[in-house]
Design an enzyme around this catalytic site. Sequence first.
Site, PDB file in Angstrom:
ATOM      1  N   ASP A 138      -5.602  -4.266  -8.655  1.00 13.53           N
ATOM      2  CA  ASP A 138      -5.729  -3.590  -7.215  1.00 13.53           C
ATOM      3  C   ASP A 138      -6.030  -2.246  -7.185  1.00 13.53           C
ATOM      4  OD1 ASP A 138      -5.718  -4.282  -4.272  1.00 13.53           O
ATOM      5  OD2 ASP A 138      -3.639  -3.183  -4.323  1.00 13.53           O
TER       6      ASP A 138
ATOM      7  N   ILE B 165      -0.891  -3.255 -10.159  1.00 12.98           N
ATOM      8  CA  ILE B 165      -0.562  -2.919  -8.900  1.00 12.98           C
ATOM      9  C   ILE B 165       0.136  -1.537  -8.593  1.00 12.98           C
ATOM     10  CG2 ILE B 165      -0.941  -5.616  -7.734  1.00 12.98           C
ATOM     11  CD1 ILE B 165       2.363  -3.848  -8.582  1.00 12.98           C
TER      12      ILE B 165
ATOM     13  N   HIS C 184      -7.361  -1.906  -3.476  1.00 15.53           N
ATOM     14  CA  HIS C 184      -5.958  -1.305  -3.195  1.00 15.53           C
ATOM     15  C   HIS C 184      -5.494  -1.921  -2.080  1.00 15.53           C
ATOM     16  CE1 HIS C 184      -3.712   2.624  -4.079  1.00 15.53           C
ATOM     17  NE2 HIS C 184      -2.733   1.715  -3.535  1.00 15.53           N
TER      18      HIS C 184
ATOM     19  N   ARG D 266      -0.478   2.068 -10.301  1.00  8.89           N
ATOM     20  CA  ARG D 266      -1.387   3.258 -10.296  1.00  8.89           C
ATOM     21  C   ARG D 266      -2.703   3.217 -11.250  1.00  8.89           C
ATOM     22  NH1 ARG D 266       0.177   3.792  -5.826  1.00  8.89           N
ATOM     23  NH2 ARG D 266       1.271   5.575  -4.854  1.00  8.89           N
TER      24      ARG D 266
ATOM     25  N   LEU E 228      10.374  -1.608 -13.456  1.00  6.51           N
ATOM     26  CA  LEU E 228      10.892  -2.417 -12.766  1.00  6.51           C
ATOM     27  C   LEU E 228      11.929  -1.712 -11.506  1.00  6.51           C
ATOM     28  CD1 LEU E 228      11.355  -5.893 -13.354  1.00  6.51           C
ATOM     29  CD2 LEU E 228      13.914  -5.179 -14.243  1.00  6.51           C
ATOM     30  N   GLY E 229      11.332  -1.172 -10.731  1.00  7.36           N
ATOM     31  CA  GLY E 229      11.758  -0.791  -9.383  1.00  7.36           C
ATOM     32  C   GLY E 229      11.851  -1.777  -8.464  1.00  7.36           C
TER      33      GLY E 229
ATOM     34  N   GLU F 154     -10.215   5.800  -7.986  1.00 10.57           N
ATOM     35  CA  GLU F 154     -10.699   5.042  -6.880  1.00 10.57           C
ATOM     36  C   GLU F 154     -10.942   5.995  -5.605  1.00 10.57           C
ATOM     37  OE1 GLU F 154      -6.639   3.499  -4.659  1.00 10.57           O
ATOM     38  OE2 GLU F 154      -7.034   2.819  -6.941  1.00 10.57           O
TER      39      GLU F 154
ATOM     40  N   ILE G  83       9.410  -3.082  -6.235  1.00 11.03           N
ATOM     41  CA  ILE G  83       8.335  -4.014  -6.321  1.00 11.03           C
ATOM     42  C   ILE G  83       8.624  -4.844  -7.404  1.00 11.03           C
ATOM     43  CG2 ILE G  83       5.956  -3.909  -6.475  1.00 11.03           C
ATOM     44  CD1 ILE G  83       5.743  -1.643  -4.939  1.00 11.03           C
TER      45      ILE G  83
END
Length: 316
Positions: A256, A230, A279, A232, A151-152, A261, A154
């Site tokens: 994403d 979304i 991404h 890492r 919960l940063g 990747e 974003i």
Amino acid sequence: MPIPLLVLMPIDPERLERIAAAGYAPHLAVGPEARAEAIARMKDEVRAVLTNGATGLTAAEMDALPNLSIITCMAAGHENVDLRAARARGIPVTHGPSTNDISVADHTLALLLSTVRRIPQADGAVRRGAWMASREPRPIVFGKKLGILGLGNIGRQIAERANRGFDMEIAYHNRAPRPEIPYAYMPSVTELAEWADFLVIAAPGGAGTRHLVDASVLHALGRGGYLVNIGRGSIVDSEALAAALKGGTIAGAALDVVDGEPEVPASLLEAPNLVITPHIAGRSPEAMMATANLLIANLDAHFAGEPLKTPVAMPA
């Protein structure tokens, strides 16, 4: 003279032009071979490196660049930059927090709706002429339970959209509770997954979160649960996720980001209940230019001998 900037990550022409206009000379070296060749060829010229969390910069590469004086990360992540090596060499590291939060939060809700309502699958069916066969009932999103891992900035924006727009109940798991946040704190990822209808990953990468979402967490999320990542790719055990999707352990997922990747495991691509994007959550025109502007502000401050705008905290 423009200051040489070694760019180790893919970047669009618009941001390259903006960086060049600000007085820097970007030299692209994307991929292992191009990177090694550029470092060897430009070792005495390079004064700044542009990278990101996934691409990083190693201690050996820093050693090979004797005039390197600053490492910049385009977005918030910096997990693969060797911070201890940078600190030992007196090289500051900057990153780009809060530049793409809005874009990533928007994309998260798009992914959630897409996987729960199976929008891409329905679109494909209609295009194949299977209109009637594709009209299966799908769950609603409104009023459900949303668990957020990380919960940063974003994560908070995702929570606000889900709570205000979809009247969803919110809970979260962090390294530590945030008493100022009005949402319920869960002491473990497993407990968060057990509680949630939808589990969204918005945590940073690195050794501390690698495969934090494994088979046991997916089992806790359950047959009616959906996963959205979304954060890492390394946070999710890809093979465990592929098995959970194939075996019906969870109902669906939307990604994403993927561990390793741009290579994506075939087992994931074969899952019909997976929605995946390359991404691009943070790749809105507004967010991309904001990252370039902050990068330039940090470079300008560094080379003017002024305090950096967004320095990364160095390990002790």
